[in-house]
Design a protein around this motif. Structure first.
Motif, mmCIF file in Angstrom:
data_model
loop_
_atom_site.group_PDB
_atom_site.id
_atom_site.type_symbol
_atom_site.label_atom_id
_atom_site.label_comp_id
_atom_site.label_asym_id
_atom_site.label_seq_id
_atom_site.Cartn_x
_atom_site.Cartn_y
_atom_site.Cartn_z
ATOM 1 N N GLY A 166 0.818 -1.199 0.000
ATOM 2 C CA GLY A 166 0.000 0.000 0.000
ATOM 3 C C GLY A 166 0.855 1.254 0.000
ATOM 4 O O GLY A 166 2.002 1.256 0.474
ATOM 5 N N TYR A 167 0.296 2.338 -0.530
ATOM 6 C CA TYR A 167 0.998 3.616 -0.656
ATOM 7 C C TYR A 167 0.333 4.710 0.167
ATOM 8 O O TYR A 167 -0.881 4.671 0.400
ATOM 9 C CB TYR A 167 1.006 4.064 -2.124
ATOM 10 C CG TYR A 167 1.990 3.334 -3.001
ATOM 11 C CD1 TYR A 167 3.251 3.868 -3.256
ATOM 12 C CD2 TYR A 167 1.661 2.106 -3.580
ATOM 13 C CE1 TYR A 167 4.160 3.208 -4.069
ATOM 14 C CE2 TYR A 167 2.567 1.440 -4.392
ATOM 15 C CZ TYR A 167 3.814 2.002 -4.632
ATOM 16 O OH TYR A 167 4.713 1.342 -5.428
ATOM 17 N N ASP A 168 1.140 5.716 0.570
ATOM 18 C CA ASP A 168 0.560 6.905 1.180
ATOM 19 C C ASP A 168 0.444 8.006 0.123
ATOM 20 O O ASP A 168 0.796 7.808 -1.050
ATOM 21 C CB ASP A 168 1.369 7.363 2.400
ATOM 22 C CG ASP A 168 2.783 7.843 2.070
ATOM 23 O OD1 ASP A 168 3.061 8.186 0.892
ATOM 24 O OD2 ASP A 168 3.621 7.884 2.989
ATOM 25 N N GLY A 177 3.178 -3.424 9.194
ATOM 26 C CA GLY A 177 2.543 -3.490 10.502
ATOM 27 C C GLY A 177 1.387 -2.529 10.669
ATOM 28 O O GLY A 177 0.661 -2.594 11.662
ATOM 29 N N THR A 178 1.213 -1.616 9.703
ATOM 30 C CA THR A 178 0.077 -0.705 9.738
ATOM 31 C C THR A 178 -1.008 -1.218 8.795
ATOM 32 O O THR A 178 -0.726 -1.928 7.822
ATOM 33 C CB THR A 178 0.486 0.718 9.341
ATOM 34 O OG1 THR A 178 0.975 0.710 7.993
ATOM 35 C CG2 THR A 178 1.584 1.241 10.265
ATOM 36 N N PRO A 179 -2.276 -0.879 9.060
ATOM 37 C CA PRO A 179 -3.366 -1.377 8.208
ATOM 38 C C PRO A 179 -3.171 -0.978 6.746
ATOM 39 O O PRO A 179 -2.859 0.172 6.438
ATOM 40 C CB PRO A 179 -4.597 -0.696 8.808
ATOM 41 C CG PRO A 179 -4.240 -0.435 10.236
ATOM 42 C CD PRO A 179 -2.780 -0.102 10.209
ATOM 43 N N GLY A 180 -3.313 -1.953 5.858
ATOM 44 C CA GLY A 180 -3.219 -1.675 4.430
ATOM 45 C C GLY A 180 -1.815 -1.634 3.873
ATOM 46 O O GLY A 180 -1.632 -1.387 2.681
ATOM 47 N N ALA A 204 -3.786 6.151 -3.083
ATOM 48 C CA ALA A 204 -3.159 6.255 -1.773
ATOM 49 C C ALA A 204 -4.137 5.863 -0.675
ATOM 50 O O ALA A 204 -5.336 5.658 -0.910
ATOM 51 C CB ALA A 204 -2.652 7.680 -1.552
ATOM 52 N N ASP A 205 -3.611 5.783 0.557
ATOM 53 C CA ASP A 205 -4.449 5.357 1.679
ATOM 54 C C ASP A 205 -5.567 6.343 1.993
ATOM 55 O O ASP A 205 -6.579 5.965 2.582
ATOM 56 C CB ASP A 205 -3.592 5.125 2.926
ATOM 57 C CG ASP A 205 -2.710 6.302 3.285
ATOM 58 O OD1 ASP A 205 -2.713 7.312 2.549
ATOM 59 O OD2 ASP A 205 -2.000 6.217 4.303
#
Length: 251
Positions: A166-168, A177-180, A204-205
């Motif tokens: 996943g991307y920010d 370790g973070t959602p997505g 992005a998230d």
């Protein structure tokens, strides 16, 4: 629409999937002792690359086998340069013995992510590669500090995007370790791959659309379903008319 893309995978990490993954990818980044791998695994992976016509590259990392190179360490740029140089040289010696040319270098894990943000670490890696062998391509997170440093050193830079991460909103990878942060669904990963390869963009998230240059697409070989993902990703790219070729080769 992108006419072509390199499809790479991180291999030689002792996960047992390499032989099943390699027929579907075009480049392999081989662990060279920092986070995983030893002389035997490097030799075995290089032989598989030769068998399947896959371009081989070095995958240096922080010296942190206990945490698989995914823990950020407080290491000075000159020590990063030493680690990267020693790991590349170790793999290169075995590759020469096997008659397999090295095509690229791609930092692993925490080192990759630190180099994406920290200009000093990015410059240390790029300078080391330019001094050691400027013909090697540098694989770097698309739009990152490492990509900038590579260009400034005159290296061939492959801007890298990810199939199942996943991307920010800045185009950076979401922390593990973070959602997505990791895309578990094959269907969702395929949708992201198609969007990256055909339109050069990712969601992005926060829902924003982020534009990214996509020279090479990475799949992590340590996930248990990596072989299934590799086969499906390759099939989806080819179904969309995307030529899947090693970075820098003729079309």
């Amino acid at each position: 629409m992108s006419a072509r893309i390199d499809f790479n995978c991180d291999l030689g990490e002792g996960c047992g999937n390499d032989a099943a993954i390699l027929p579907h990818v075009t480049s392999a980044s081989i662990a060279c002792g920092g986070h995983a791998g030893d002389d035997a695994t490097m030799r075995a992976t290089l032989r598989l690359c030769r068998e399947h016509g896959v371009a081989a590259g070095a995958h240096p990392s922080f010296e942190d086998r206990e945490h698989f190179g995914r823990r950020v360490l407080d290491v000075a740029p000159h020590d990063v340069a030493r680690m990267v140089r020693e790991q590349i040289q170790r793999l290169r010696a075995i590759a020469r013995d096997e008659g397999v040319p090295l095509a690229h270098v791609k930092p692993h894990g925490a080192l990759y992510n630190v180099a994406a943000e920290d200009p000093a670490i990015a410059d240390a890696i790029a300078a080391t590669l330019a001094e050691l062998d400027p013909t090697l391509a540098l694989y770097a997170l698309s739009g990152s500090e490492l990509a900038r440093a590579g260009v400034e050193r005159g290296l061939r830079v492959a801007h890298e995007v990810f199939a199942e991460r996943g991307y920010d909103a800045r185009g950076r990878l979401r922390p593990r370790g973070t959602p997505g942060a990791v895309i578990e669904s094959l269907d969702d990963a395929i949708a992201q791959v198609r969007r990256l390869a055909s339109r050069g963009e990712v969601a992005a998230d926060d829902g924003r659309v982020v534009r990214l240059r996509a020279d090479t697409l990475c799949l992590h070989g340590d996930r248990p379903d990596a072989a299934e993902f590799a086969r499906a990703v390759r099939a989806a790219l080819e179904a969309d008319g995307i030529a899947v070729r090693p970075f820098g080769t003729a079309a």
